[in-house]
Scaffold this active site. Structure first.
Site, short mmCIF file in Angstrom:
data_model
loop_
_atom_site.label_atom_id
_atom_site.label_comp_id
_atom_site.label_asym_id
_atom_site.label_seq_id
_atom_site.Cartn_x
_atom_site.Cartn_y
_atom_site.Cartn_z
N TYR A 91 32.79 0.29 -40.13
CA TYR A 91 31.46 0.50 -40.67
C TYR A 91 31.20 -0.40 -41.88
O TYR A 91 31.89 -0.28 -42.90
CB TYR A 91 31.33 1.97 -41.08
CG TYR A 91 29.93 2.43 -41.45
CD1 TYR A 91 29.03 2.84 -40.47
CD2 TYR A 91 29.54 2.50 -42.78
CE1 TYR A 91 27.77 3.29 -40.81
CE2 TYR A 91 28.28 2.95 -43.13
CZ TYR A 91 27.40 3.35 -42.14
OH TYR A 91 26.14 3.79 -42.49
N ASP A 269 43.81 10.95 -43.84
CA ASP A 269 42.59 10.16 -43.68
C ASP A 269 41.39 11.01 -44.09
O ASP A 269 41.06 12.00 -43.43
CB ASP A 269 42.45 9.70 -42.23
CG ASP A 269 41.39 8.64 -42.04
OD1 ASP A 269 40.38 8.68 -42.78
OD2 ASP A 269 41.55 7.79 -41.16
N HIS A 298 43.04 6.27 -44.40
CA HIS A 298 42.13 5.39 -43.66
C HIS A 298 42.40 3.96 -44.11
O HIS A 298 41.71 3.41 -44.97
CB HIS A 298 40.68 5.80 -43.97
CG HIS A 298 39.70 5.32 -42.97
ND1 HIS A 298 39.55 5.92 -41.74
CD2 HIS A 298 38.80 4.30 -42.99
CE1 HIS A 298 38.60 5.30 -41.06
NE2 HIS A 298 38.14 4.30 -41.79
#
Length: 318
Positions: A91, A269, A298
């Site tokens: 993203y 995460d 992450h």
């Protein structure tokens, strides 16, 4: 370890009910038909890149809504046809410098295309948001499945496969898909919506189990959805938005995947919480494996890169 999600033994059996609406399959059938009406018109522009043994191009094609989608395409500089990989990025996490990733895959023998997601880099975004949206792309057009941002993104991912499979230097029977986070979600979506991929590797996939994600995620971008609900306090708005998201939840698409899948997740995460990843994984009905990294969040997971190489070697070169 800082545990903020379910314990591992509960994660392994976590399989929430799917939220797919009754017209889920029809929606995607019609969406793919809309995509088919747009001619791809791929365009390759050579790029001077300082590496021997590989040819590099800027690839652009037309996709859903006539958007011009672009990215980097790297090909081994030897006679094909070659196995191929389509890579989707995280993203808002792609830079022109990531061209080296496609070159690296090409040096391993794969014709590789790295798609730049519409609006997040230099690919065109023709989608609209008639009701406004929060910062970012997660809530763009969220009150209508037909206008939601990720409808175009998922179809762009499918079109990327169609384009790559049409190239003479590519063996259309040996194409894989991969990506991390948002790219991991697109990997599952592409494998579900297209019969072109023969193998899929998804690093800590995003866009899964939205109903839980907005409750347990501690960092963006899931929290963009929470922000939208804070600004639009109507309960009806939340109900409609969550219905829209259900069409794009990879948990609901997972059982359509028919190819081998390798997936990863770190148990700390905070962006793609482990439970949301297990939700998608546990709904897969194909040959699959999930690598769990207890002390990772992450982030780049070195050990998984070797697993990924071995997986694609087995399924695309074996």
């Amino acid at each position: 370890m800082q545990l903020f999600d379910l314990p591992l033994d509960q994660l392994q059996t976590y399989k929430p009910e799917k939220t797919a609406p009754k017209d889920f399959s029809e929606f995607w059938k019609l969406s793919l038909e809309e995509l088919a009406k747009v001619q791809a018109e791929p365009d390759l522009q050579p790029v001077d890149y300082p590496a021997d043994g590989v040819k590099v191009y800027r690839l652009t094609y037309k996709s859903f809504g006539n958007a011009r989608i672009t990215g980097w395409y790297a090909v081994p500089d030897k006679e094909g046809p070659h196995p191929a990989i389509v890579k989707y990025h995280g993203y808002n996490a792609s830079y022109d410098g990531e061209i080296h990733e496609m070159v690296n895959w090409a040096l391993h023998g794969y014709a590789t295309f790295g798609m730049l997601v519409r609006g997040q880099q230099s690919s065109e975004d023709t989608s609209i948001s008639p009701h406004g949206h929060a910062l970012g792309w997660m809530t763009k057009g969220i009150l209508d499945k037909d206008t939601y941002y990720y409808r175009g993104v998922y179809l762009d991912a499918v079109r990327a496969l169609e384009v790559i499979s049409s190239f003479d230097e590519v063996d259309e029977t040996r194409i894989g898909v991969t990506g991390g986070s948002q790219g991991g979600g697109l990997t599952i979506a592409a494998a579900a919506l297209s019969d072109i991929p023969k193998a899929a590797v998804a690093d800590y996939p995003y866009l899964s189990n939205f109903e839980r994600a907005i409750d347990v995620a501690l960092e963006q971008p899931y929290l963009e959805i929470n922000s939208f609900f804070r600004r639009n306090g109507s309960p009806e708005t939340e109900v409609q938005a969550m219905k829209t998201l259900s069409y794009f939840d990879i948990m609901n698409l997972a059982d359509r995947v028919k190819v081998p899948v390798l997936m990863s997740i770190g148990l700390i995460d905070k962006v793609t919480p482990p439970s949301t990843v297990f939700a998608a994984y546990n709904h897969l009905e194909t040959k699959k494996e999930l690598k769990v990294y207890r002390y990772f969040g992450h982030e780049y997971i070195p050990a998984f890169q070797t697993e990924k190489l071995a997986f694609f070697k087995q399924h695309l070169k074996g």
